[in-house]
Structure formats: structure tokens, C-alpha cells
Write a protein that holds these residues in place. Structure first.
Motif, PDB file in Angstrom:
ATOM      1  N   MET A  15      66.224   3.723  -2.569  1.00 54.06           N
ATOM      2  CA  MET A  15      65.359   3.787  -3.750  1.00 54.06           C
ATOM      3  C   MET A  15      65.195   5.230  -4.217  1.00 54.06           C
ATOM      4  SD  MET A  15      62.282   1.037  -3.160  1.00 54.06           S
ATOM      5  CE  MET A  15      62.620  -0.704  -2.933  1.00 54.06           C
ATOM      6  N   PHE A  16      65.071   6.153  -3.270  1.00 49.25           N
ATOM      7  CA  PHE A  16      64.894   7.558  -3.634  1.00 49.25           C
ATOM      8  C   PHE A  16      66.139   8.104  -4.331  1.00 49.25           C
ATOM      9  CE2 PHE A  16      64.817  12.127  -2.769  1.00 49.25           C
ATOM     10  CZ  PHE A  16      63.537  12.433  -3.202  1.00 49.25           C
ATOM     11  N   LYS A  17      67.316   7.701  -3.844  1.00 46.07           N
ATOM     12  CA  LYS A  17      68.568   8.183  -4.428  1.00 46.07           C
ATOM     13  C   LYS A  17      68.772   7.651  -5.838  1.00 46.07           C
ATOM     14  CE  LYS A  17      71.074   8.829  -0.070  1.00 46.07           C
ATOM     15  NZ  LYS A  17      72.208   8.368   0.774  1.00 46.07           N
ATOM     16  N   GLU A  18      68.161   6.483  -6.131  1.00 45.59           N
ATOM     17  CA  GLU A  18      68.315   5.902  -7.466  1.00 45.59           C
ATOM     18  C   GLU A  18      67.586   6.695  -8.548  1.00 45.59           C
ATOM     19  OE1 GLU A  18      67.057   1.796  -7.051  1.00 45.59           O
ATOM     20  OE2 GLU A  18      69.125   1.168  -7.414  1.00 45.59           O
ATOM     21  N   LYS A  19      66.679   7.573  -8.140  1.00 45.76           N
ATOM     22  CA  LYS A  19      65.913   8.453  -9.035  1.00 45.76           C
ATOM     23  C   LYS A  19      64.840   7.735  -9.863  1.00 45.76           C
ATOM     24  CE  LYS A  19      68.745  11.754  -7.819  1.00 45.76           C
ATOM     25  NZ  LYS A  19      68.359  12.709  -6.757  1.00 45.76           N
ATOM     26  N   VAL A  20      64.909   6.404  -9.937  1.00 48.04           N
ATOM     27  CA  VAL A  20      63.920   5.684 -10.740  1.00 48.04           C
ATOM     28  C   VAL A  20      62.523   5.901 -10.176  1.00 48.04           C
ATOM     29  CG1 VAL A  20      63.155   3.410 -11.532  1.00 48.04           C
ATOM     30  CG2 VAL A  20      65.589   3.952 -11.454  1.00 48.04           C
ATOM     31  N   ILE A  21      62.441   5.915  -8.860  1.00 50.21           N
ATOM     32  CA  ILE A  21      61.130   6.082  -8.232  1.00 50.21           C
ATOM     33  C   ILE A  21      60.559   7.469  -8.531  1.00 50.21           C
ATOM     34  CG2 ILE A  21      61.895   6.986  -5.979  1.00 50.21           C
ATOM     35  CD1 ILE A  21      59.193   4.307  -6.579  1.00 50.21           C
ATOM     36  N   ILE A  22      61.435   8.469  -8.656  1.00 49.55           N
ATOM     37  CA  ILE A  22      60.966   9.817  -9.014  1.00 49.55           C
ATOM     38  C   ILE A  22      60.361   9.813 -10.410  1.00 49.55           C
ATOM     39  CG2 ILE A  22      61.615  12.235  -9.293  1.00 49.55           C
ATOM     40  CD1 ILE A  22      61.877  11.189  -6.436  1.00 49.55           C
ATOM     41  N   LEU A  23      61.047   9.141 -11.319  1.00 45.51           N
ATOM     42  CA  LEU A  23      60.525   9.026 -12.687  1.00 45.51           C
ATOM     43  C   LEU A  23      59.201   8.272 -12.701  1.00 45.51           C
ATOM     44  CD1 LEU A  23      63.820   8.175 -14.631  1.00 45.51           C
ATOM     45  CD2 LEU A  23      62.608  10.368 -14.569  1.00 45.51           C
ATOM     46  N   LEU A  24      59.082   7.242 -11.827  1.00 45.15           N
ATOM     47  CA  LEU A  24      57.856   6.458 -11.749  1.00 45.15           C
ATOM     48  C   LEU A  24      56.696   7.314 -11.249  1.00 45.15           C
ATOM     49  CD1 LEU A  24      56.723   3.631 -12.186  1.00 45.15           C
ATOM     50  CD2 LEU A  24      57.398   3.051  -9.854  1.00 45.15           C
ATOM     51  N   ILE A  25      56.961   8.164 -10.273  1.00 46.08           N
ATOM     52  CA  ILE A  25      55.913   9.056  -9.750  1.00 46.08           C
ATOM     53  C   ILE A  25      55.502  10.069 -10.816  1.00 46.08           C
ATOM     54  CG2 ILE A  25      55.418  10.862  -8.051  1.00 46.08           C
ATOM     55  CD1 ILE A  25      57.222   9.322  -6.085  1.00 46.08           C
ATOM     56  N   LEU A  26      56.475  10.644 -11.518  1.00 47.07           N
ATOM     57  CA  LEU A  26      56.166  11.613 -12.580  1.00 47.07           C
ATOM     58  C   LEU A  26      55.379  10.949 -13.708  1.00 47.07           C
ATOM     59  CD1 LEU A  26      59.540  13.597 -12.812  1.00 47.07           C
ATOM     60  CD2 LEU A  26      57.350  14.419 -11.916  1.00 47.07           C
ATOM     61  N   ALA A  27      55.790   9.742 -14.096  1.00 50.07           N
ATOM     62  CA  ALA A  27      55.077   9.020 -15.154  1.00 50.07           C
ATOM     63  C   ALA A  27      53.637   8.738 -14.731  1.00 50.07           C
ATOM     64  CB  ALA A  27      55.801   7.710 -15.469  1.00 50.07           C
ATOM     65  N   THR A  28      53.452   8.380 -13.463  1.00 49.73           N
ATOM     66  CA  THR A  28      52.108   8.113 -12.957  1.00 49.73           C
ATOM     67  C   THR A  28      51.229   9.349 -13.048  1.00 49.73           C
ATOM     68  OG1 THR A  28      52.912   6.401 -11.450  1.00 49.73           O
ATOM     69  CG2 THR A  28      50.778   7.393 -10.938  1.00 49.73           C
ATOM     70  N   CYS A  29      51.763  10.497 -12.654  1.00 51.17           N
ATOM     71  CA  CYS A  29      50.995  11.752 -12.714  1.00 51.17           C
ATOM     72  C   CYS A  29      50.579  12.074 -14.147  1.00 51.17           C
ATOM     73  CB  CYS A  29      51.807  12.904 -12.120  1.00 51.17           C
ATOM     74  SG  CYS A  29      52.032  12.797 -10.336  1.00 51.17           S
ATOM     75  N   ILE A  30      51.498  11.851 -15.091  1.00 54.67           N
ATOM     76  CA  ILE A  30      51.182  12.113 -16.504  1.00 54.67           C
ATOM     77  C   ILE A  30      50.098  11.154 -16.982  1.00 54.67           C
ATOM     78  CG2 ILE A  30      52.097  12.010 -18.853  1.00 54.67           C
ATOM     79  CD1 ILE A  30      54.820  12.889 -17.647  1.00 54.67           C
ATOM     80  N   ILE A  31      50.229   9.883 -16.620  1.00 57.09           N
ATOM     81  CA  ILE A  31      49.239   8.874 -17.031  1.00 57.09           C
ATOM     82  C   ILE A  31      47.875   9.196 -16.443  1.00 57.09           C
ATOM     83  CG2 ILE A  31      48.589   6.443 -16.785  1.00 57.09           C
ATOM     84  CD1 ILE A  31      51.673   5.865 -16.839  1.00 57.09           C
TER      85      ILE A  31
END
Length: 725
Positions: A15-31
């Protein structure tokens, strides 16, 4: 076991290599960062520009973030579970490994990243609070907001969407069903059903999380059981070897552990919902039936508060004049358990139906009832977070008569009721008692606050906190202003004390003398868990948001003393109006007992005079925009309300909805229609003549009753003349 752990590790790495989870964490921080300012993006005028601190920043960000991020994590979860079906690789995978392990590994990995996201998001918001706003951090508020509100919402989303997908094996159906559960949570007024975010608008800076914390935790417990139930049902119906749903269920139910656990959590969910311990349905005016054959003469409450445990121990003595009744009914609070009940000194058995007890009494003129009870006060089931009429917590005590913390006898009230007694509370709290404070005694680590007064109502309140006290003298009337030291800076900068003095002077000059030289007027700040204000005999309360605004409010006027920001002026005027409205009740409601005859009410008179005060202080533009125009809009809306204008349609509606309509109609008439009628009367007679007439009415009816017909006759007005088009 080792293979299962390795499978989870590989899934987390993948999941980490897919990068989607990184984007999800960044989006959460912004929200979450956007959520810091979420109160100013709502339609709730009373919550704009609330002062930022750890309680508001952590809660606002967590609540706002939970709403959006729960959807993101639900979508991420269902796409992960649907991956093998979309790629048509499930059969290949299932031939080499029990597919349940794959499902478990993916769900566990997503929960793992939900934990990481929560921690990173919380740290990001704390950094913004410290580095950008330079506000000290209270970690306890963050732990509560993120570990009790934010993370559980993500967890519930993951478990529910997983269960729905396993049950339906359809991406569309699982998303649609989840969406329906999600929307129902956002729209529900029942705090038990609000899993996405709590139905709490804001955490109180005045009282902390204490008064409401248990209900939020209970909500989280309930939805953990519900989400586990949905997940368990999904596992029981997950497809096996390309079998149908029925055949798959027969195979899956052979797992006795899974079947037993699912049944237990389903039963636990139902039990938790039906046995909810913190709320009850309080009676309202439409439910109350008064026995006119018996009259309340006096009350003596002797109360000890255990604020550490949120409990109280009470002995209340009632004296009645009996004119032919053989029973007395009391409206009680379900959280308070009766230990003993005596009538004229003899212990008796009583009957209890819901939250009303019926006590048999002898056929004698003088009846004394002593009730000994203890426990925790339950609050209104339909008002958790916004309309709590009663709570006892470590930081503060707030008990209105509406919570029935003093059991309310459903009888007529005498012309004047003698009330005397005492409250015992921890010595670090300042108690605000009704009437006149007779004495304060120190008992170990407690203080005993002794009071007495005579009143034409049996409305008894109790308020306590770590108060500062400002003493104000106006025309030989003592005014005591109680507020928390946390808001002292705002009180000083916004000249709240000066405004209170100005209100008293305005009402004295334009209505008449304050009703009593014996009892001081006590103006008390309370928590936002009871929105708005309240007035009873010589004590008024107002919610903390009135004096808990951000310091940017200080700059309402520029250097030339001109209005800089009209929005802030409107908020400030609205805050002062709340206090002015409650102060006006000391003239109309306490000084003169206004006999309700819809739309005639003390609420209409109080709204009229608070409006006139705001008009004097801020001018026509502010007073009209904030009050007059909304009143007219609500009255016009009332006239066009279909169900109100068509009685025959009410039979087709839910009884609770009908009752809410009736309450809404009554509120609009009392609070908005009546002051418009008074303004119409002022327009007809002219301001000076109208005001002189009201002064005469007040003088003649001081400490007496006033009906609508008496008011109109003495003012030389008719109902038709002041009718509002």
C-alpha cells in the motif's frame, strides 16, 4: 501465525509503494487544517469568531476532518477489497491461500494507516496552533478529539464498508448503502446515531469536555458494536467457491466462533441502544397537567453536590395547601433515585409512570412532603450538546428547573412561595444561589451556601464555577456579574460591564424601577452546552459564546471610531441582545407576571425592549438587519407553512413531528410576532405616548399578573389595530 503476520507486513508495504496512501495522509492533513476555521464556515451566527484555544481547535479540526476523511477512507477501503474482482484474479489467489486472510490483511493494513493518519494529522494541527497562532497546547483536548472522535469515525467507516462489500460483493451497492448510513448520521438529532461526527457543535471553554464526554464515549461504544455487527454479517455472507449467498452462508456459519461473536455484537448493539444511561425525554409545557385543587406554599431544598463524580444528594421539603386532592404528582429526573418519601412525617409508597411519580396524600388542609433522593442528572434526549438543562461536573454545575433536579410538583402555585435552603459544593467552586445569600459556611473541603427568598414561581436553579465577580450598582440596585477568568480579557476590552450597567439604566428609565430592593440581580455566564440564555427569579444566565470571542473582535471600530467590520458588529450586537433580553425578563416575567395568551408573552415584551436597547446603542441599520428583518421573515414563513395552515393534514403526520410544528409555531408567535405587534402599537401612538403607556402598565401591575386584554385596554389598543400583515 508467522505467515499471517508476514502477509500483513507485505500488504502494508505494498500500500505504501502505491503512493495512494501518502496522498490520503496529505489530504487528511489539509482537511484537518481547514477544519480549524470550520465554525466560521457554518450558518451558525452564534459560533462565528469563537476564541481559538486547544479545545476549539482540536475539536473543530477533528469533527470537520472526520466528516470528509471517513468518506475518503471508506472509498479507499472498498476499492482495495474490490481490486481482485476488477482484475479477475480472485480465483487464482483463492486457489493458493484462504481468501479470508487476504481480506483480513488488507483491512488491518488500512486500519494501521488510519492510526498513522490520525497521529500525523493531530501533530500537524498542534504545530499550526503553536507556530501560527502561538496558542499553548493542552494535550488532553487533542487526545480526546482525535482518539475518541476522529479515529473511531475512520475505523467505523472501514469496518462498515468492508462488511457491506462482503455482503453484496458489489462496489455500487456497498457505496450506496454506506452513503445512506452516512447521510442519516449527519441529519439525525439523536446523539446515539451520529457516528460520523458528534451532534456537539463545540467543546465548551467554560466547562471543558466533562458534561458531555460520557455521551460521546457511549456513542463511540455503540457504533463500534454496530460496525462490528455489519462487518460480522458481511463475513458470514461472503461468497465461497463461487457459491451463491445462501450456500456461502451455510458454509461460513460452520465457523462457530464467527457466528457466536456476530450474534453477541448484534445483541450488544441492541442492548446498548435501548439501555442508554445518560438521557431521558423531559416533559414540555404541552405535556403538563396541573392539579388546581392543591397549591404549593413553600419549598426547602438541602442539596450536596459531589462534582468529582457528577452526583448529588438531596432532601427537599414541600409544603402544600390541599383543597380537595388525594394525590400529588411530581415530574422527576430519571437519573435521580428516591431513597425515601414521607408525607406528614410518615413514609409511604408511591407509584411511578415514566418520569412522573404519584403520591397519595391525606384529606387534610396542610400537607408536607419530604423526598430524599440521590444520583446523576439525566439530560434531554433531544438536546444533548445544544440544550442541556442540567449537569454536574468537576469544572462547573448547571441546573435549570427544566431538568427537574428539584422534583417539580404538578400543582398550582401560591401567590408567593417561600423558598429557603442550602447548597453544599467543593470549596473551589463559587455557587450562585437564587434570592438572597444569607451565609456561607466552610465544612471540611466544602462550602455551604445558605439562601432564602419569596417567589411567585417554584423555578429553582443552581450554578457554580470558578467565577470572577464584578459588583455593579445602578439606582440602588445591586447587580452581580459572574464570569470565568478565562474570558476576563474579552469582558474588559468589549466593556461588557459598562453595557450591563447601561441596560439596567435604560430599563429603569423606560419601564420603571427594578422589582426588588432586597434581591440583587445576578448575571451568570454558563457553558455553551445550553445555548442562549435563561431568566428566573433575580438570576439570569447566558451562554459563554457571548463573551468568548476571538480578540479580532476588539477591532470593530477603526482609529476614527468608525465601523470597520459590519459582520463583527452584528455578532457583537447579537451577543449584547442576548444579555439585554434576559435582563428585560426581570421586568417582564419577574417584576410583572405576564399571563401567556399566544402571541402575548413576556418573551415578546423582552424581545421588544432588548431590540429598543440595541437600536439605541447601534442604530437602525444594525438593529433592523440583525433583528427586525429576521423577525418579519419568520412571521411570513409561519403564515405560509402548509401543515400549520391545514389542520386536516396533521392527522397524516408523525406525532413527534406535529409537536415540533406546534412548538415552532408557538415560538415564532411569542418571540417574533409579538414584538412586531408592539412596534406596530408604537407606530400608531408615537414613541413617547406608547412608552408612557407601558410605564403606567408596569407600575400598576408590579408584582401582579398582567393579561393581554388588560394590557390592550390600558394601552388604548385593540388586537385588530396591532395586527401584523
Amino acid at each position: 501465525m508467522a505467515n499471517k503476520i508476514l502477509l500483513v507486513k507485505n500488504e502494508i508495504k505494498y500500500m505504501f509503494k502505491e503512493k495512494v496512501i501518502i496522498l490520503l495522509i496529505l489530504a487528511t492533513c489539509i482537511i484537518l487544517a481547514i477544519g480549524i476555521n470550520s465554525l466560521n464556515m457554518t450558518n451558525d451566527f452564534n459560533l462565528f469568531y469563537i476564541k481559538r484555544n486547544s479545545s476549539t481547535i482540536s475539536f473543530n479540526s477533528a469533527k470537520f476532518g472526520a466528516t470528509i476523511c471517513s468518506l475518503l477512507f471508506a472509498l479507499f477501503t472498498v476499492l482495495k477489497l474490490d481490486k481482485d474482482k476488477r482484475k479477475r484474479s480472485r480465483t487464482i489467489v483463492e486457489s493458493n491461500l484462504d481468501y479470508l486472510y487476504i481480506i483480513g490483511a488488507r483491512i488491518f493494513s488500512i486500519i494501521f494507516y488510519a492510526v498513522i493518519t490520525t497521529i500525523i494529522g493531530m501533530i500537524a494541527v498542534m504545530a499550526i496552533q503553536k507556530l501560527i497562532y502561538n496558542i499553548p497546547i493542552d494535550i488532553s483536548y487533542y487526545l480526546f478529539s482525535y482518539l475518541i472522535i476522529f479515529f473511531p469515525t475512520l475505523l467505523f467507516s472501514i469496518l462498515m464498508i468492508s462488511g457491506l462489500y462482503l455482503l453484496t460483493e458489489s462496489l455500487d451497492m456497498s457505496v450506496i448503502t454506506f452513503g445512506m448510513i452516512f447521510i442519516n448520521s449527519l441529519e439525525s438529532n439523536n446523539y446515539l446515531l451520529t457516528w460520523v461526527r458528534t451532534n456537539l457543535d463545540i467543546v465548551s471553554d467554560f466547562a471543558g469536555i466533562g458534561p458531555i464526554g460520557n455521551t460521546i464515549i457511549y456513542n463511540r461504544l455503540l457504533w463500534f458494536l454496530i460496525s462490528l455487527s455489519i462487518f460480522g454479517i458481511g463475513l458470514l455472507f461472503r461468497r465461497r467457491y463461487e457459491s451463491g449467498i445462501g450456500s456461502s452462508f451455510l458454509i461460513n456459519m460452520k465457523s462457530k466462533g464467527l457466528l457466536t461473536l456476530t450474534i453477541l455484537v448484534i445483541l450488544g448493539s441492541g442492548f446498548a441502544y435501548t439501555k442508554e444511561p445518560y438521557t431521558m425525554e423531559l416533559m414540555n409545557d404541552l405535556d403538563i397537567s396541573i392539579d388546581e385543587n392543591i397549591c404549593l406554599d413553600s419549598i426547602c431544598p438541602e442539596i450536596k453536590f459531589d462534582s468529582e463524580n457528577g452526583e448529588m444528594n438531596a432532601h427537599v421539603s414541600y409544603s402544600f395547601i390541599n383543597n380537595g386532592s388525594n394525590t400529588i404528582k411530581f415530574d422527576i429526573n430519571d437519573g435521580l433515585k428516591i431513597n425515601s418519601l414521607k408525607v406528614n412525617g410518615e413514609e409511604i409508597v408511591y407509584q411511578k409512570i415514566k418520569n412522573v411519580i404519584e403520591v397519595s396524600i391525606p384529606d387534610v388542609e396542610k400537607v408536607n412532603v419530604d423526598i430524599f433522593y440521590s444520583g446523576s442528572v439525566k439530560c434531554d434526549k433531544n438536546g444533548v450538546g445544544r440544550g442541556m438543562p442540567g449537569y454536574i461536573s468537576k469544572e462547573s454545575i448547571y441546573l435549570l428547573e427544566a431538568s427537574n433536579w428539584i422534583f417539580r410538583p404538578l400543582v398550582a402555585e401560591g401567590d408567593m412561595i417561600d423558598i429557603s435552603g442550602y447548597y453544599i459544593a467543593p470549596d473551589y467552586l463559587t455557587m450562585v444561589v437564587p434570592g438572597r445569600l444569607v451565609d456561607v459556611e466552610t465544612i471540611d473541603e466544602n462550602k455551604k451556601w445558605i439562601f432564602e427568598y419569596s417567589s411567585h414561581t417554584a423555578d429553582i436553579g443552581a450554578f457554580a464555577s470558578k467565577y470572577e465577580k464584578a459588583q455593579i450598582e445602578v439606582d440602588n440596585v445591586a447587580v452581580e456579574f459572574y464570569y470565568t477568568s478565562r474570558h476576563e480579557e474579552y469582558v474588559d476590552n468589549m466593556k461588557i460591564v459598562d453595557h450591563i450597567k447601561s441596560m439596567m439604566e435604560y430599563y429603569t428609565q423606560n419601564i420603571g424601577e427594578y422589582y426588588s430592593k432586597d434581591y440583587p440581580l445576578k448575571i451568570v455566564e454558563v457553558s455553551i452546552y445550553k445555548r442562549g440564555g435563561h431568566s428566573s427569579e433575580n438570576v439570569i444566565t447566558f451562554a459563554e459564546n457571548t463573551i468568548n470571542r476571538d480578540n479580532s473582535m476588539y477591532s470593530i471600530l477603526n482609529k476614527n471610531n468608525e465601523i470597520e467590520d459590519f459582520r463583527k458588529v452584528d455578532i457583537y450586537a447579537n451577543d449584547l441582545n442576548l444579555i439585554a433580553h434576559e435582563v428585560a425578563h426581570q421586568w417582564w416575567g419577574t417584576g410583572v407576571n405576564v399571563i401567556d395568551d399566544t402571541p402575548w408573552s413576556c418573551e415578546g415584551l423582552a424581545n421588544y425592549f432588548s431590540y429598543k436597547y440595541i437600536q439605541k446603542e447601534f442604530g437602525d441599520m444594525v438593529s433592523s438587519g440583525v433583528f427586525l428583518q429576521p423577525w418579519k421573515y419568520r412571521v411570513n414563513e409561519l403564515k405560509n407553512y402548509y401543515y400549520i395552515n391545514n389542520d386536516d393534514m396533521k392527522e397524516k403526520l408523525n406525532e413527534r413531528f406535529i409537536r415540533s410544528l406546534e412548538m415552532e409555531k408557538r415560538q415564532a408567535e411569542l418571540y417574533y410576532l409579538m414584538p412586531l405587534k408592539l412596534l406596530k402599537g408604537e407606530e400608531i401612538q408615537g414613541g413617547k405616548v406608547f412608552l408612557e403607556g407601558i410605564q403606567g402598565v408596569y407600575r400598576r401591575h408590579l408584582l401582579k399578573d398582567l393579561t393581554y386584554d388588560e394590557f390592550l385596554q390600558e394601552m388604548n389598543l385593540t388586537r385588530e389595530a396591532i395586527d401584523v400583515d
